[in-house]
Design an enzyme around this catalytic site. Sequence first.
Site, PDB file in Angstrom:
ATOM      1  N   MET A  30       0.844  -1.202   0.000  1.00 15.69           N
ATOM      2  CA  MET A  30       0.000   0.000   0.000  1.00 15.69           C
ATOM      3  C   MET A  30       0.879   1.251   0.000  1.00 15.69           C
ATOM      4  SD  MET A  30      -3.457  -0.868   2.040  1.00 15.69           S
ATOM      5  CE  MET A  30      -2.861  -0.565   3.686  1.00 15.69           C
ATOM      6  N   GLY A  31       2.164   1.106  -0.299  1.00 10.30           N
ATOM      7  CA  GLY A  31       3.034   2.274  -0.391  1.00 10.30           C
ATOM      8  C   GLY A  31       3.521   2.760   0.956  1.00 10.30           C
ATOM      9  N   LEU A  33       6.609   3.263   1.510  1.00 10.45           N
ATOM     10  CA  LEU A  33       7.555   2.146   1.621  1.00 10.45           C
ATOM     11  C   LEU A  33       8.627   2.401   2.672  1.00 10.45           C
ATOM     12  CD1 LEU A  33       8.051   1.238  -2.160  1.00 10.45           C
ATOM     13  CD2 LEU A  33       6.358   0.359  -0.526  1.00 10.45           C
ATOM     14  N   GLY A  36      10.938  -2.622   5.633  1.00 13.38           N
ATOM     15  CA  GLY A  36      10.202  -3.888   5.639  1.00 13.38           C
ATOM     16  C   GLY A  36       9.771  -4.268   4.229  1.00 13.38           C
ATOM     17  N   HIS A  37       9.149  -3.313   3.535  1.00 20.09           N
ATOM     18  CA  HIS A  37       8.746  -3.568   2.146  1.00 20.09           C
ATOM     19  C   HIS A  37       9.979  -3.885   1.291  1.00 20.09           C
ATOM     20  CE1 HIS A  37       5.547  -0.557   3.448  1.00 20.09           C
ATOM     21  NE2 HIS A  37       4.804  -1.575   3.068  1.00 20.09           N
ATOM     22  N   GLY A 147       4.845 -10.200   4.136  1.00 14.92           N
ATOM     23  CA  GLY A 147       5.588 -10.070   5.387  1.00 14.92           C
ATOM     24  C   GLY A 147       4.946 -10.849   6.518  1.00 14.92           C
ATOM     25  N   GLN A 153      -2.813 -12.150   7.906  1.00 14.14           N
ATOM     26  CA  GLN A 153      -3.003 -11.890   6.477  1.00 14.14           C
ATOM     27  C   GLN A 153      -2.261 -12.937   5.646  1.00 14.14           C
ATOM     28  OE1 GLN A 153      -2.699  -7.827   4.569  1.00 14.14           O
ATOM     29  NE2 GLN A 153      -0.654  -8.561   4.074  1.00 14.14           N
ATOM     30  N   SER A 185       6.371  -0.129  10.247  1.00 18.25           N
ATOM     31  CA  SER A 185       5.007  -0.077   9.722  1.00 18.25           C
ATOM     32  C   SER A 185       4.776   1.319   9.169  1.00 18.25           C
ATOM     33  CB  SER A 185       4.003  -0.336  10.859  1.00 18.25           C
ATOM     34  OG  SER A 185       2.709   0.074  10.469  1.00 18.25           O
ATOM     35  N   SER A 186       4.010   1.386   8.096  1.00 24.97           N
ATOM     36  CA  SER A 186       3.680   2.713   7.557  1.00 24.97           C
ATOM     37  C   SER A 186       2.920   3.517   8.605  1.00 24.97           C
ATOM     38  CB  SER A 186       2.839   2.574   6.288  1.00 24.97           C
ATOM     39  OG  SER A 186       3.494   1.741   5.362  1.00 24.97           O
TER      40      SER A 186
HETATM   41  P1  AMP Z   1       1.446  -2.863   3.483  1.00 24.22           P
HETATM   42  O1  AMP Z   1       1.992  -1.816   2.576  1.00 24.22           O
HETATM   43  O2  AMP Z   1       1.401  -2.463   4.913  1.00 24.22           O
HETATM   44  O3  AMP Z   1       0.157  -3.460   2.968  1.00 24.22           O
HETATM   45  O4  AMP Z   1       2.499  -4.069   3.446  1.00 24.22           O
HETATM   46  C1  AMP Z   1       2.870  -4.664   2.231  1.00 24.22           C
HETATM   47  C2  AMP Z   1       3.643  -5.909   2.539  1.00 24.22           C
HETATM   48  O5  AMP Z   1       4.808  -5.582   3.300  1.00 24.22           O
HETATM   49  C3  AMP Z   1       2.836  -6.913   3.375  1.00 24.22           C
HETATM   50  O6  AMP Z   1       3.097  -8.219   2.910  1.00 24.22           O
HETATM   51  C4  AMP Z   1       3.393  -6.687   4.769  1.00 24.22           C
HETATM   52  O7  AMP Z   1       3.284  -7.814   5.595  1.00 24.22           O
HETATM   53  C5  AMP Z   1       4.839  -6.375   4.458  1.00 24.22           C
HETATM   54  N1  AMP Z   1       5.453  -5.645   5.579  1.00 24.22           N
HETATM   55  C6  AMP Z   1       4.968  -4.536   6.186  1.00 24.22           C
HETATM   56  N2  AMP Z   1       5.762  -4.189   7.226  1.00 24.22           N
HETATM   57  C7  AMP Z   1       6.759  -5.104   7.267  1.00 24.22           C
HETATM   58  C8  AMP Z   1       7.894  -5.291   8.110  1.00 24.22           C
HETATM   59  N3  AMP Z   1       8.173  -4.476   9.135  1.00 24.22           N
HETATM   60  N4  AMP Z   1       8.713  -6.346   7.860  1.00 24.22           N
HETATM   61  C9  AMP Z   1       8.449  -7.189   6.819  1.00 24.22           C
HETATM   62  N5  AMP Z   1       7.400  -7.050   5.999  1.00 24.22           N
HETATM   63  C10 AMP Z   1       6.562  -6.029   6.201  1.00 24.22           C
END
Ligand code: AMP
Length: 293
Positions: A30-31, A33, A36-37, A147, A153, A185-186
């Site tokens: 979801m951007g 970034l 983690g992403h 992640g 999820q 986390s975003s």
């Molecule tokens: P999101 O943009 O929050 O939807 O996350 C996109 C992907 O990045 C999802 O598969 C999340 O689980 C992964 N993700 C988000 N935060 C982390 C993190 N701290 N470490 C590893 N993966 C992450």
Amino acid sequence: MITVHQIAEVRTAVKQARTEGKLIGLVPTMGALHAGHLSLCQRARRECDFLVVSIFVNPTQFAPGEDYEKYPRTIDADQEQCRQAGVDLLFAPTPAEIYPTESLTTVHVEQLTESLCGPLRPGHFDGVTAIVAKLFNIVQSDFAYFGEKDAQQAIVLHRMTVDLNMPVKLKMCPTVRNDDGLALSSRNDYLSGDETQRALQIRQSLMQAQQAIQAGQTDSADIIRQMRETINQAKPTNIDYIDIVDPHTMTPVATIDSHILIAVAARIGPARLIDNILLDKKGRIINMDRLFE
Ligand code: AMP
């Protein structure tokens, strides 16, 4: 790297990569970034020949009253990070491109969505499964990277691909944390400096739980009680849940005698934060990929 906004453009680029015999990897996001992403992108870059990242703040996975409107949108910075990460194709569609008409089709995974975040975020997992199924159909990648931070999820999406025979293999990547242990986390953008410090108690509680299990504790209720005390030190606005569940069924485990997922959701200031730890019965960390072997 090329950035495209339309589904047809993704199909053309991926078709070309396929004719060149390339393995396709997809990282849905979801951007906003962060590292983690990028860790997902780095692994995908190593394992695939053509890397697609999607950035789409998916309205249907936000429950009523959640932060869809204020969710951070940083597309220019994201684009630069993707370029540096060696992404081949960035897909950044508009909501109208993804949902030109009201969707009459749902993708619902039962049971696994009925605990933890499921009841507290009505419609959330149906939104997630629907958008990810759409992205899988649009990109048709060989691999897709998720992640472990969003453990429920990941488990739900894995089950979706198994139940529906989707021809994509999911790869689960470890949670990336800041130096103090806070899961990136975003939504950490919502936290003040003080709140960021307090949020560390979530990770702290998970580490304590792991230590307790390593020391031989098997009673989930006791462990959850200790975790609650630790998280309460952070003065959370609310603790949405602290649960110990079987990661195959997402149902509560009373006595720890097999693999467990310990998951927390708590509100610190304006942010709802989640974190988790996946352990074997002796308290050793296990990688989620191993669960699905
Ligand atoms: P999101 O943009 O929050 O939807 O996350 C996109 C992907 O990045 C999802 O598969 C999340 O689980 C992964 N993700 C988000 N935060 C982390 C993190 N701290 N470490 C590893 N993966 C992450």
